[in-house]
Design a protein around this motif. Structure first.
Motif, PDB file in Angstrom:
ATOM      1  N   LYS A 107     -14.720  -6.514  -8.216  1.00  0.00           N
ATOM      2  CA  LYS A 107     -16.090  -7.017  -8.143  1.00  0.00           C
ATOM      3  C   LYS A 107     -16.639  -7.297  -9.532  1.00  0.00           C
ATOM      4  O   LYS A 107     -17.341  -8.292  -9.748  1.00  0.00           O
ATOM      5  CB  LYS A 107     -16.966  -5.996  -7.411  1.00  0.00           C
TER       6      LYS A 107
ATOM      7  N   ALA B 224     -12.322  -9.200  -2.857  1.00  0.00           N
ATOM      8  CA  ALA B 224     -11.101  -8.469  -2.514  1.00  0.00           C
ATOM      9  C   ALA B 224     -11.349  -7.649  -1.259  1.00  0.00           C
ATOM     10  O   ALA B 224     -12.483  -7.244  -0.976  1.00  0.00           O
ATOM     11  CB  ALA B 224     -10.673  -7.553  -3.668  1.00  0.00           C
ATOM     12  N   HIS B 225     -10.287  -7.413  -0.494  1.00  0.00           N
ATOM     13  CA  HIS B 225     -10.389  -6.554   0.683  1.00  0.00           C
ATOM     14  C   HIS B 225      -9.053  -5.878   0.936  1.00  0.00           C
ATOM     15  O   HIS B 225      -7.994  -6.403   0.586  1.00  0.00           O
ATOM     16  CB  HIS B 225     -10.837  -7.335   1.916  1.00  0.00           C
TER      17      HIS B 225
ATOM     18  N   GLU C  31      -8.969   3.068  -3.404  1.00  0.00           N
ATOM     19  CA  GLU C  31      -9.388   1.774  -2.862  1.00  0.00           C
ATOM     20  C   GLU C  31     -10.790   1.413  -3.341  1.00  0.00           C
ATOM     21  O   GLU C  31     -11.040   0.274  -3.767  1.00  0.00           O
ATOM     22  CB  GLU C  31      -9.369   1.821  -1.334  1.00  0.00           C
ATOM     23  N   THR C  32     -11.710   2.370  -3.264  1.00  0.00           N
ATOM     24  CA  THR C  32     -13.090   2.092  -3.689  1.00  0.00           C
ATOM     25  C   THR C  32     -13.136   1.698  -5.158  1.00  0.00           C
ATOM     26  O   THR C  32     -13.815   0.724  -5.528  1.00  0.00           O
ATOM     27  CB  THR C  32     -13.964   3.334  -3.454  1.00  0.00           C
TER      28      THR C  32
ATOM     29  N   PHE D 220      -6.750 -10.170  -3.128  1.00  0.00           N
ATOM     30  CA  PHE D 220      -7.883 -10.565  -3.955  1.00  0.00           C
ATOM     31  C   PHE D 220      -7.882 -12.075  -4.148  1.00  0.00           C
ATOM     32  O   PHE D 220      -6.842 -12.732  -4.096  1.00  0.00           O
ATOM     33  CB  PHE D 220      -7.891  -9.827  -5.298  1.00  0.00           C
TER      34      PHE D 220
ATOM     35  N   THR E 181     -10.733   0.398  -6.955  1.00  0.00           N
ATOM     36  CA  THR E 181     -10.069  -0.895  -7.151  1.00  0.00           C
ATOM     37  C   THR E 181     -10.971  -2.039  -6.727  1.00  0.00           C
ATOM     38  O   THR E 181     -11.098  -3.050  -7.446  1.00  0.00           O
ATOM     39  CB  THR E 181      -8.756  -0.935  -6.350  1.00  0.00           C
ATOM     40  N   LEU E 182     -11.621  -1.920  -5.581  1.00  0.00           N
ATOM     41  CA  LEU E 182     -12.525  -2.979  -5.119  1.00  0.00           C
ATOM     42  C   LEU E 182     -13.678  -3.175  -6.089  1.00  0.00           C
ATOM     43  O   LEU E 182     -14.111  -4.310  -6.330  1.00  0.00           O
ATOM     44  CB  LEU E 182     -13.043  -2.643  -3.720  1.00  0.00           C
ATOM     45  N   ASN E 183     -14.177  -2.084  -6.661  1.00  0.00           N
ATOM     46  CA  ASN E 183     -15.263  -2.200  -7.644  1.00  0.00           C
ATOM     47  C   ASN E 183     -14.791  -2.918  -8.904  1.00  0.00           C
ATOM     48  O   ASN E 183     -15.542  -3.698  -9.503  1.00  0.00           O
ATOM     49  CB  ASN E 183     -15.805  -0.817  -7.989  1.00  0.00           C
TER      50      ASN E 183
ATOM     51  N   ILE F 108      -4.003  -4.577  -1.335  1.00  0.00           N
ATOM     52  CA  ILE F 108      -5.329  -5.187  -1.419  1.00  0.00           C
ATOM     53  C   ILE F 108      -5.158  -6.665  -1.766  1.00  0.00           C
ATOM     54  O   ILE F 108      -4.477  -7.007  -2.738  1.00  0.00           O
ATOM     55  CB  ILE F 108      -6.193  -4.492  -2.487  1.00  0.00           C
TER      56      ILE F 108
END
Length: 800
Positions: free
Chosen positions: A180, A186-187, A172-173, A65, A175-177, A63
């Motif tokens: 945020k 991040a992607h 993944e979900t 960031f 980690t992205l949260n 990921i």
């Protein structure tokens, strides 16, 4: 009876022949060592969705960031980021490996190519050359030559590919949260992006990555073939070769009991290609507590032994070695943290990879990094005889071959803050807006890539407000094919406009430049009937000139709308220039209705038709097709500037609608913007422009030295909500307080617009807030065109 065939005599091999055969057998069997570059790269396969299979049942995903403004944040915000970072690490159980990668490497692109300014064989080439020289100089002042990227690679064990994908979907979900929450974009990298990342690391000398998934079956190659360098050489103890470059991997020995949150920043600010890698793996909480308890037991046993020794020697048994007392207290504090606070234990391996063109440059870079480590009471030690393992462990694959670990608690781990300050360094039609005051890097941004490219410029007199607008106008003309229209209340832009080949239109009672406020084109509105929007403008114009505090009455609005419908019928029937209506036609259409309300509006228009201000009662005589147009309204006087600015805005709308049909953007700069927002009619029309321009390819920018007047307008909310670009220079004390509350500016950020030098301030772009410094070289023609300082302008006029 068949006779038995004789067996051939057994051939006796010589000693040399036996050696040759044994060598062939060894080569066929393999010696367990990598014989090709591809064999050294430690993964089995990369899949299009970004999932990478390592050895056995190990899988990883990466990921990317972005940075957040940690250095610029206030103490409370920094504490919030730190606590979020603690939650980030605590969110991964021991079955998930976490690899944090911070990469700084040479971009390899020529500065001139980035700026997009090329000679075109016309009168502007000298200015283009000067602009490129200035940008090249500013580029060298920072470290924009280095591309800084940040990644987190997560590693898990799974039975098969579907099971790995299913588990990563949740990870993944989460980690992205977490990113945020910290304010970091991040992607998840897909497979091609991960391969490109590996290619760039394995080709430190540069090169263009070329790969498509459908190339694999036809070529018979593997994904490793597209990312592998020409060669690896690991024959030396402390260095290695990758292609024609030298490299070295070191590990960080953390000796200090407490670390500073700037250590990663200082590592990454060093010159040269450097990549910092942290391999992090959580320890089971129960195991961690048992481990600490065993240490406490061992320390207590050592304490008893020391006390017995002291008694036998006749010393006071309470006198213990200082280290033993210190470690005992620290271990008990650690146990308390693990049992009662939100603390966990982690093992961390900290690696630093350097690459350089020569061995000498490599040693210098490693020495500089070692000095940074010593500053924080740590040691940077070379990985002797483990350079290959160190390089492969540095790749963002999630594999750690180096078993040199340090146990840290969550808070001790989070001190290695991977955030410094946000940068804005975009490609495409990105233009220069100054240097980042924190990192000294260039700020290159493309407003057209934002959700709402509309902008505002705030600054006290002498802070550089007009100069910043002029600089942006200049780069628009040099770098794009867009149109630019300026509303100039103080005649500050004329010299620049003339030098750039634009046209200055002077609106005043004594001027012969005429602009018809009733001009319209068939694309004037996105609705089928273009009169809908034009009628709004005419209503605003009439309301403004009538000066009624209560606004137009309903009947007055009706008679005006009816007159508008009447005067445009001949033009729409035969759209020729001579059929375009003027204010006199509007006045006659009102009088023809024979209604008192219509007569009242007509009498107000009489000043602009037959009176001293009849210069608005003409068809347009100037060429408004020039790419750069400046409406000089200084000669209108104080009372007429507002209707003049309203008419300019309508002319801008006409140009925007024409350009929309050919796919060209239109930039609109209006100085003294607060004047438009003082009156209800011009404020409403301005807000409409701020809301609707974006869809039509228009990019408005309002500049003012009176934010207090601007922010008191009821329409300011609509304008602020639709402005993703704010350029804030030095502010007066009263304005600072209002802006801080309205734009949520911290006291640390506010310091950059408090008694700041000309050209210094804060830049708001999308969700990024950057302090900037724009010090333009004064010994250039470009500076002489941009400056508005009276002393410098007078000097140039005398010299001219």
């Amino acid at each position: 009876m068949r006779e038995k065939a004789e067996r051939p005599a057994k051939r006796k091999l010589t000693r040399n022949q036996r050696k040759q055969i044994e060598a062939v057998i060894r080569q066929a069997k393999g010696d367990g060592k990598a014989h090709t570059v591809q064999d050294s790269i430690p993964f089995q396969n990369m899949f299009p969705d970004g999932l990478c299979r390592l050895e056995g049942g190990t899988f990883s995903k990466t990921i990317a960031f972005e940075d957040v403004n940690y250095r610029l944040a206030g103490p409370e915000d920094q504490r919030s980021i730190f606590e979020s970072l603690c939650d980030f690490y605590n969110g991964y159980d021991p079955s998930i490996g976490v690899q944090v990668t911070l990469d700084s490497r040479s971009g390899g692109s020529a500065a001139d190519e980035m700026f997009g300014i090329t000679r075109q064989g016309n009168d502007l080439d000298p200015i283009r050359d000067e602009a490129v020289d200035i940008l090249r100089m500013q580029y060298k002042r920072g470290n924009n030559g280095y591309v800084k990227t940040k990644y987190v690679t997560l590693t898990i064990e799974a039975e098969n590919l579907p099971a790995a994908r299913a588990r990563f979907a949740r990870i993944e979900t989460d980690t992205l949260n977490r990113f945020k929450v910290m304010g970091a974009a991040a992607h998840v990298l897909d497979g091609k992006e991960r391969l490109e990342l590996l290619y760039n690391i394995l080709h430190p000398e540069g090169g263009q990555f070329a790969f498509e998934w459908d190339w694999l079956p036809a070529s018979g190659l593997s994904v490793k073939d597209f990312i592998s360098p020409s060669s690896f050489h690991f024959g030396e103890t402390r260095t290695f070769r990758i292609g024609r470059r030298y490299g070295a991997v070191s590990f960080l020995q953390i000796l200090a009991p407490e670390m500073h949150d700037r250590i990663l920043t200082d590592f990454m600010e060093a010159d040269g290609n450097i990549m910092v890698t942290m391999h992090i793996r959580g320890i089971n909480q129960n195991e961690a507590i048992k481990m600490v308890k065993r240490k406490i037991t061992d320390l207590d046993a050592m304490k008893i032994q020391e006390q017995k020794r002291a008694v036998r020697s006749g010393y006071d048994m309470d006198i213990l070695p200082s280290d033993l007392s210190t470690y005992g207290g620290a271990a008990k504090d650690l146990l308390t943290d693990l049992q009662s606070r939100n603390e966990r234990m982690f093992n961390m391996t900290f690696l630093v990879l350097h690459t350089a063109e020569t061995r000498q440059k490599l040693e210098i870079a490693v020495s500089q990094a070692a000095s940074v480590a010593q500053t924080y009471n740590c040691l940077l030690t070379r990985l002797d005889f483990q350079q290959e393992d160190g390089l492969m462990s540095s790749l963002p694959l999630g594999l750690n071959c180096i078993k040199i670990e340090r146990s840290l608690t969550t808070s001790a781990l989070a001190v290695f803050v991977p955030f410094v300050t946000q940068e804005v360094f975009m490609g495409g039609d990105a233009m220069y807006y100054g240097l980042n005051a924190l990192s000294n890097n260039m700020i290159l941004l493309d407003r057209k890539q934002s959700r709402c490219p509309n902008g505002l410029v705030f600054g006290t007199p002498g802070s550089g407000k007009s100069m910043s607008c002029k600089r942006e106008i200049t780069f628009i003309m040099l770098m794009t094919q867009d149109n630019v229209i300026i509303c100039d209340p103080e005649d500050e832009y004329s010299p620049l406009v003339k030098r750039l080949g634009g046209q200055v239109i002077r609106l005043s009672p004594s001027s012969t430049d005429y602009v018809n406020p009733l001009d319209i084109n068939l694309n004037y509105s996105e609705e089928e009937n273009p009169l809908a929007l034009k009628s709004d403008f005419v209503l605003s114009f009439c309301e403004l000139i009538m000066g009624s505090k209560t606004g137009l009455e309903a009947i007055e609005k009706t008679v005006i709308d009816r007159a508008v419908q009447m005067i445009y019928q001949p033009y729409f029937a035969d759209p020729r220039a001579e059929n375009m209506p003027i204010l006199g036609d509007l006045m006659n259409a009102l009088l023809s209705q024979h209604i008192p309300e219509a007569d009242r509006v007509a009498q107000a228009l009489d000043l602009y038709v037959n009176g001293s201000l009849n210069f608005f009662n003409h068809r347009t005589t100037v060429d408004i097709s020039n790419r750069l147009i400046c409406f000089d309204i200084k000669g209108l006087g104080k009372n007429l500037k507002k209707p003049g600015m309203l008419i300019v805005q309508d002319a801008v709308w006409n140009t925007v609608t024409i350009n929309r049909a050919i796919g060209r953007s239109t930039w609109y700069f209006v100085d003294e913007f607060h004047l438009l927002l003082k009156e209800e009619q011009t404020a409403a029309y301005s807000a409409e422009i701020w809301k609707r321009f974006r869809k039509w390819g228009g990019i408005p920018t309002g500049a003012t030295q009176n934010p207090k007047d601007l922010l008191s307008s009821p329409e300011i909310e609509n304008i602020l909500e639709n402005s993703d670009f704010i350029y804030m220079l030095n502010q007066a004390a009263g304005d600072r307080k209002i802006l801080a509350e309205r734009l949520n500016i911290s006291s640390e950020q506010l310091a950059y617009v408090t008694n700041s030098e000309p050209g210094h301030g804060l830049l708001f772009f999308n969700n990024v807030i950057l302090p900037f410094a724009d010090d333009f070289p004064k010994d250039t023609e470009l500076y002489k065109l941009l400056t508005t300082k009276p002393s410098e302008v007078e000097h140039e006029e005398r010299m001219g």
